[in-house]
Design a protein around this motif. Structure first.
Motif, PDB file in Angstrom:
ATOM      1  N   LEU A 412       0.734  -1.275  -0.066  1.00  0.00           N
ATOM      2  CA  LEU A 412      -0.033   0.106  -0.058  1.00  0.00           C
ATOM      3  C   LEU A 412       0.921   1.292   0.078  1.00  0.00           C
ATOM      4  O   LEU A 412       0.463   2.290   0.028  1.00  0.00           O
ATOM      5  N   ARG A 434       3.888  11.149  -4.078  1.00  0.00           N
ATOM      6  CA  ARG A 434       2.447  11.070  -3.342  1.00  0.00           C
ATOM      7  C   ARG A 434       1.658  11.491  -4.499  1.00  0.00           C
ATOM      8  O   ARG A 434       0.469  10.876  -4.566  1.00  0.00           O
ATOM      9  N   ARG A 438      -1.580   9.065  -6.061  1.00  0.00           N
ATOM     10  CA  ARG A 438      -2.870   9.433  -5.602  1.00  0.00           C
ATOM     11  C   ARG A 438      -4.119   8.657  -6.498  1.00  0.00           C
ATOM     12  O   ARG A 438      -5.012   8.078  -5.866  1.00  0.00           O
ATOM     13  N   ARG A 441      -4.190   5.054  -5.392  1.00  0.00           N
ATOM     14  CA  ARG A 441      -4.707   4.858  -4.135  1.00  0.00           C
ATOM     15  C   ARG A 441      -6.093   4.073  -3.933  1.00  0.00           C
ATOM     16  O   ARG A 441      -6.373   3.411  -2.981  1.00  0.00           O
ATOM     17  N   GLN A 445      -6.862  -0.981  -1.008  1.00  0.00           N
ATOM     18  CA  GLN A 445      -7.272  -0.389   0.377  1.00  0.00           C
ATOM     19  C   GLN A 445      -6.581  -1.335   1.343  1.00  0.00           C
ATOM     20  O   GLN A 445      -6.502  -2.571   0.947  1.00  0.00           O
ATOM     21  N   GLY A 468     -12.377   9.200   2.677  1.00  0.00           N
ATOM     22  CA  GLY A 468     -11.506   8.521   1.644  1.00  0.00           C
ATOM     23  C   GLY A 468     -12.183   8.965   0.071  1.00  0.00           C
ATOM     24  O   GLY A 468     -11.432   9.491  -0.998  1.00  0.00           O
ATOM     25  N   ALA A 471     -10.888  12.621  -0.132  1.00  0.00           N
ATOM     26  CA  ALA A 471      -9.552  12.787  -0.617  1.00  0.00           C
ATOM     27  C   ALA A 471      -9.206  12.469  -1.851  1.00  0.00           C
ATOM     28  O   ALA A 471      -8.279  12.869  -2.480  1.00  0.00           O
ATOM     29  N   LEU A 472      -9.884  11.322  -2.471  1.00  0.00           N
ATOM     30  CA  LEU A 472      -9.583  10.900  -3.678  1.00  0.00           C
ATOM     31  C   LEU A 472     -10.590  11.357  -4.870  1.00  0.00           C
ATOM     32  O   LEU A 472     -10.197  11.149  -5.960  1.00  0.00           O
ATOM     33  N   VAL A 525     -14.261   3.759  -1.741  1.00  0.00           N
ATOM     34  CA  VAL A 525     -13.677   3.890  -2.745  1.00  0.00           C
ATOM     35  C   VAL A 525     -13.665   3.298  -3.904  1.00  0.00           C
ATOM     36  O   VAL A 525     -12.796   3.284  -4.862  1.00  0.00           O
TER      37      VAL A 525
END
Lengths: 675, 481
Positions: A412, A434, A438, A441, A445, A468, A471-472, A525
């Motif tokens: 992960l 990062r 993204r 991601r 999970q 989540g 953020a995504l 997500v």
């Protein structure tokens, strides 16, 4: 008359009608109500039950060591003819340790870290036997030898932090034995230990009990441990003993619906791929105990009488008692797992791998000195290669400290990999920034082990799940609120929770429900791959079954792939398609479930499998005793990492690490035996 | 009639009041915080001390509204035409509290007098005109100008007068309290739809959601102490007078604001630094952590008093060389007070910072933080959403606990002579002024005793409230209760 006294002498402990309550504010909440049992010399009574049913409270009450809020409401505890509940405290101190001794669950916290092993044993020896000086030292050495500690001379002067987990539990047992008790209370003595260590400790307890003709009260939630250890079994539910039987009768024909359900909830080969029996609902809270049978609300066979009147004891066989209104045969629950076998084609799959891990390494530098220069590396993961296809489950098994959780986190990208590659759908993850990570991601999970630590206590469930998505910036969910609320409600329903749960906080939920929330958070997500890090090890058997069913359903519906990290072979057997066994940062054996679990080839896999206590009486294979414990990954042995513990080790094992031997298209093993 | 003056410390104090009300509003909406505050509300010691603290805060707030009164036109040019244009304001800055306490403030004696005395503490040569019109000198305790002036020559009646006033005040206190208690019971009865008698029972058996009985008991104690003081103070110097004849009760009441400013503004200065550095050090670790750790270990190894003394003296020099910055003496004293707050803040953030760093180190390993990282949530957001809310209980507890130690620190620093401006009334300056007089015979004890009693009450109330809040906010303790 004389006959009666012999019976009384044989019976060490007789508990009659013991009731315990906990003070909460101004009211008393009954935790244990009117339980009765006996323990004779040389026999083991196992108290079996899920968390919160009053097992530990019972054990502590016997020693009168209940926490401040606990009260003994009534009953009688007669131990070698004396009623312990009426004994003055001064005499009670002689009983504790001298007559009855207790072993606790967590060896790491039950030894005092600032006293040496010798000092802690001396405390008991001085108090109960009045020993001192050389005789005391000799006795300590004798005890340490008895519990199987090598080099006891040196260990006497060592502190608990210098000992490994299994060794600490051995020392705890030695301390418990120091006062020559005739009854040993073991409160989940092996729950915190690995299977191979657990097997060692259980063997030790059996041997000591036989040598000393001690009585033992074993408190556990593990049917496998019960099958190995018990002479008689008492099943506790919500503060009552609901069934009591000799071991053979208990495993052959459990009579109480709760016991039957417990057996049915265990994952095993027979129910492989199917659904596990679950017990709906949960143990009623102390503040709201139902009036009739306490299990009625969760029992499939409950009828009116069950809800109105608490059942009395009923003999159903020799020494076999049960507390249930059901008649003999009426209540037989046939564990008919609806065989919804997931269409699984054994062998390699044509579909391209979803996840491909090659030579993954995670090394943690050991820094020393003023400038913090690395002087060495802990090779937590040292060259792991895996492949996982969509809709499949790969189980990664091994003892604690073998690096399996580190593999999950490195996949992960929660931990930086030191080398190797992790490819998801052909895209490299290692070494990405990062920002580049993204978009990926979303596809992978994680579900964590402890449902109590994995949810932020200060956020509402809806916020936790929505985090989540936000953020995504999930496609299809605008930042507009109503949309996301609908998505959250949908995912909550998917994991079997009420959508209204979104407004509540984690502390309002039970362990199983919290784990469902954690699953919902990962699902929100829409990932392709979920890394499950021991998702059921903190849960009770019946709840574990619910979660395993849920995971299986989700896999069938959504085509998820699971990387299932666990040490529980029953779960592996039930859920996984392929298995990889890890030892000290490397995979030693890999193959399909049938290959690895039915015909294990690596000596470590064999030993591991033989150490798992089976919850049946007939199936226990011969235990392959593994000497010692896992070495430190900072300083692994030369050659094959396993050779110091391997019975089949040869000269070549000490020299170099074995290469990969292919046994079949799917089965590989790294051992010199298969050159 | 007057022109308002806004001192910097006033701004900060009212900002704090605003912040507290915003916090209160926010915690009403957050169920977890609301539950914690409800636990505080149920704690009897906590609510009693909160009541006492509230009285102190009210005094402090009244003392934080400043103005400069307009001077009366001198009689000489009282024709009235020019006076509109050239309104002249006094250089003395007064507060609302000063206005309310005008009698106390203006009725100064010549020098020391004992509590409730009618005559001064030291003998003086007095000129007395005899019946035959001749001046005669005698040495005696002079009659006070204001203390017990209403008695006239009948000084022997003082004891009876005091006793009568006290009795009257106690009666009044009981009456007021009874009315308050009845009103509370009526309110509770209306809220919970029960009879007055039941509501009354609930209050005294502590069955209501708020520890009403503790609040009522605290109010009773305050009334029983406060009303006699108030009634006596109109004609006597209840706590005596100091060296320059100022009423000690007035001084004590004025000291409350100084103590509150020191306690609250200092925490305000240090809190952002401590929280920011603590979380950053614990969350990012590595060289950032090393840097911050070196910073606070260095800072905390310098003796605090030394650092404060150096800083205060530098500040003093700066103030003395720039007299043009300040329109009034009050502004100068105020700036020095703020400077002291800043310096105390700079030296006292290390403890909280260390605590927060350790807690963050623990939190960042928790699985919900890792779950957030797996979602690619940014570090700043993780800190704001996951770490900070889980540290808030430590911050709140540290804030209340630091308050009392800072009030005490002010007293110590002022005693050493590096505290607030000598013209500013504070517990520290009162104690400092009184210390030499302790060696006098007969001893002048009242200044010190009054300062001690008030400061003790303030700090004890703050400590008790801190205990209650720690019990309510600490998740481990809250879980077991």
């Amino acid at each position: 008359m004389s006959q009666e006294t012999t019976v009384n002498e044989k019976r060490l402990l007789e508990v009659r009608d013991l009731s315990i309550a906990f003070a909460s504010g101004r009211s008393l909440l009954a935790a244990v109500e009117g339980i009765a049992f006996e323990v004779a010399a040389g026999e083991t009574l196992a108290l079996l039950g899920e968390s919160g049913c009053g097992k530990s409270a019972t054990a502590l009450a016997l020693l009168r060591l209940l926490p401040a809020a606990g009260r003994i409401l009534g009953g009688e505890v007669s131990f070698t003819g004396r009623d312990l509940l009426r004994l003055p405290e001064a005499d009670m101190r002689g009983v504790r340790g001298g007559g009855m001794a207790m072993i606790f669950q967590e060896p790491a916290t039950s030894l005092n870290p600032v006293l040496t092993v010798g000092r802690q044993m001396a405390e008991v020896l001085e108090h109960h036997l009045g020993l001192a000086g050389q005789t005391m030292r000799a006795r300590s050495l004798e005890l340490l030898t008895a519990v199987g500690i090598a080099d006891p001379e040196r260990r006497l002067g060592e502190y608990p932090f210098q000992l490994s987990g299994g060794m600490k539990q051995r020392v705890m047992i030695a301390v418990a034995l120091a006062g020559n008790p005739c009854l040993l209370i073991a409160d989940e003595p092996t729950t915190a230990l690995d299977v191979t260590i657990q097997a060692q400790i259980l063997e030790l307890l059996r041997r000591l009990q036989a040598e000393r003709a001690m009585g033992m009260l074993l408190i556990t939630h593990d049917l496998g441990v019960v099958a190995q250890m018990a002479t008689r079994v008492g099943v506790m539910y919500a503060g009552e003993i609901v069934e009591e039987a000799p071991r053979a009768a208990f495993f052959a024909s459990p009579r109480h619906p709760y016991t039957q359900k417990l057996f049915a909830a265990l994952p095993n080969l027979a129910r492989r791929g199917g659904r596990l029996e679950t017990i709906p609902g949960q143990v009623p809270p102390l503040s709201a105990m139902p009036g009739g049978c306490r299990f009625a609300a969760r029992c499939a066979h409950a009828w009116d009488l069950c809800r109105q009147e608490a059942p009395q004891w009923r003999e159903v066989g020799p020494d076999h008692r049960v507390r249930c209104h059901l008649d003999d045969e009426q209540g037989r629950v046939h564990s008919t797992g609806s065989k919804k076998v997931i269409a699984s084609t054994t062998g390699t799959l044509a579909t391209p791998a979803l996840l491909a891990v090659a030579d993954l390494c995670v090394h943690f530098p050991i820094r020393r000195g003023l400038l913090q220069r690395p002087v060495g590396y802990v090779r937590a993961v040292d060259g792991v290669s895996l492949e996982l296809a969509r809709g499949r489950t790969l189980a990664l098994v091994g003892e604690s400290g073998c690096g399996k959780t580190t593999v999950g986190k490195a996949i992960l990208q929660l931990l930086p990999a030191s080398g190797g590659s992790v490819r998801l759908l052909g895209q490299e993850l290692v070494g990405q920034s990062r920002r580049e990570l993204r978009p990926l991601r979303r596809r992978l999970q994680m579900i964590f082990q402890d449902p109590f630590a994995s949810l932020n206590p200060r956020m509402a469930v809806g916020e936790i799940i929505g985090e989540g998505m936000r953020a995504l910036a999930m496609p299809g969910t605008n930042p507009q609120r109503p949309d996301r609320a609908a998505a959250i409600a949908a995912v909550l329903q998917q994991v079997g929770l009420d959508p209204a749960a979104a407004g509540r906080y984690p502390h309002e939920f039970s362990g199983g429900q919290r784990q469902r929330i954690a699953i919902a958070r990962a699902l929100a997500v829409q990932p392709d791959l979920v890394v499950c890090d021991e998702p059921t090890s903190a849960l009770d058997v019946s709840v574990q079954a619910q979660i395993l069913n849920l995971l299986a359903d989700l896999q069938a519906d959504l085509g998820l792939a699971y990387l299932f990290i666990t040490h529980n072979f029953a779960v592996v057997d039930h859920l996984a398609h392929a298995v990889a066994v890890m030892y000290l940062g490397r995979i030693v054996e890999q193959g399909t479930v049938d290959e690895v679990l039915r015909s294990p080839q690596h000596p470590y896999t064999r030993a591991l499998l033989s150490a798992v206590p089976s919850p049946r009486l007939d199936e226990q294979p011969e235990f392959i005793r593994l000497p010692g414990e896992i070495p430190s990954p900072a300083n692994p042995p030369d050659g094959c990492h396993f050779h110091p513990r391997c019975r089949q080790a040869s000269a070549v094992c000490r020299e170099r690490y074995p290469g990969t031997s292919t046994l079949s298209t799917t089965h590989t093993v790294r051992c010199h035996l298969y050159r | 009639m007057m022109t308002p003056v806004v001192l910097w410390s006033d701004v900060l104090i009212w900002l704090l009041v605003l912040a507290a009300s915003v916090l209160g509003w926010l915690s009403r909406r957050n169920p977890l915080l609301r539950a914690a505050w409800q636990r505080v509300g149920r704690s009897r010691a906590g609510m009693a001390s909160a009541t006492v603290l509230l009285v102190f805060v009210c005094i402090g707030l009244l003392d934080s509204l400043h103005y400069r009164p307009r001077l009366e036109d001198s009689a000489g040019r009282g024709t009235g035409t020019s006076s509109e244009k050239t309104a002249v304001y006094s250089v003395e800055v007064l507060s609302l509290l000063d206005f309310l306490l005008t009698p106390l403030r203006t009725r100064t004696e010549k020098t020391y007098s004992e509590p409730l005395a009618t005559r001064a503490h030291a003998k003086e040569s007095i000129e007395i005109r005899d019946a035959d019109g001749q001046l005669r000198q005698s040495r005696d305790y002079p009659r006070l100008k204001h203390g017990g002036a209403h008695l006239g020559s009948d000084e022997a009646r003082r004891d009876a007068d005091v006793a009568e006033r006290v009795l009257r005040a106690l009666g009044l206190a009981m009456l007021v309290w009874w009315m308050l208690a009845a009103a509370t019971a009526a309110l509770l009865a209306r809220r919970q739809n029960c009879s007055h008698r039941q509501a009354w029972r609930r209050i005294w058996h502590n069955e209501s959601d708020l520890a009403c009985n503790a609040v009522l008991a605290a109010i009773a104690a305050l009334l029983l102490c406060g009303l006699p003081l108030a009634i006596l103070a109109s004609d006597y110097h209840v706590f005596g007078t100091d060296k320059v004849g100022q009423d000690v009760l007035y001084q004590v009441l004025k000291s409350v604001r100084t103590a509150l400013v020191i306690g609250l503004v200092t925490t305000l200065v240090m809190l952002p630094v401590a929280i920011f550095l603590g979380i950053v050090a614990g969350y990012f670790r590595g060289w950032i952590d090393d840097l911050i750790q070196y910073l606070y270990t260095t800072l905390s190894s310098i003796p605090g008093v030394l650092l404060i003394a150096a800083a205060v003296l530098m500040m003093q020099v700066l103030i003395d060389t720039h007299p043009q910055w300040f329109a009034t003496a009050a502004e100068r004293a105020d700036l020095r007070l703020l400077a002291l707050c800043c310096i105390l803040g700079v030296t006292s953030w290390t403890g909280l910072c260390r605590l927060l760093r350790g807690e963050t180190l623990k939190l960042r390993e928790l699985e919900y933080i890792q779950a957030a990282q797996a979602f690619g949530v940014s570090d700043l957001r993780i800190i704001a959403r996951h770490i900070l809310p889980n540290l808030m209980h430590i911050v709140i507890i540290a804030l209340v606990m630091d308050f009392s130690s800072l009030v005490l620190a002010e007293a110590v620093l002022s005693y050493v002579g590096i505290g607030v401006d000598p013209t500013m009334i504070s517990f520290g300056t009162m104690i400092n002024n009184a210390r030499l007089e302790l060696a006098r015979e007969p001893m002048v004890w009242w200044s010190l005793a009054a300062a001690f009693v008030f400061m003790f009450t303030l700090v004890l109330a703050a400590n008790l409230l801190a205990d209650a809040m720690r019990d309510a906010f600490d998740p481990r303790l809250a879980g077991s209760a």
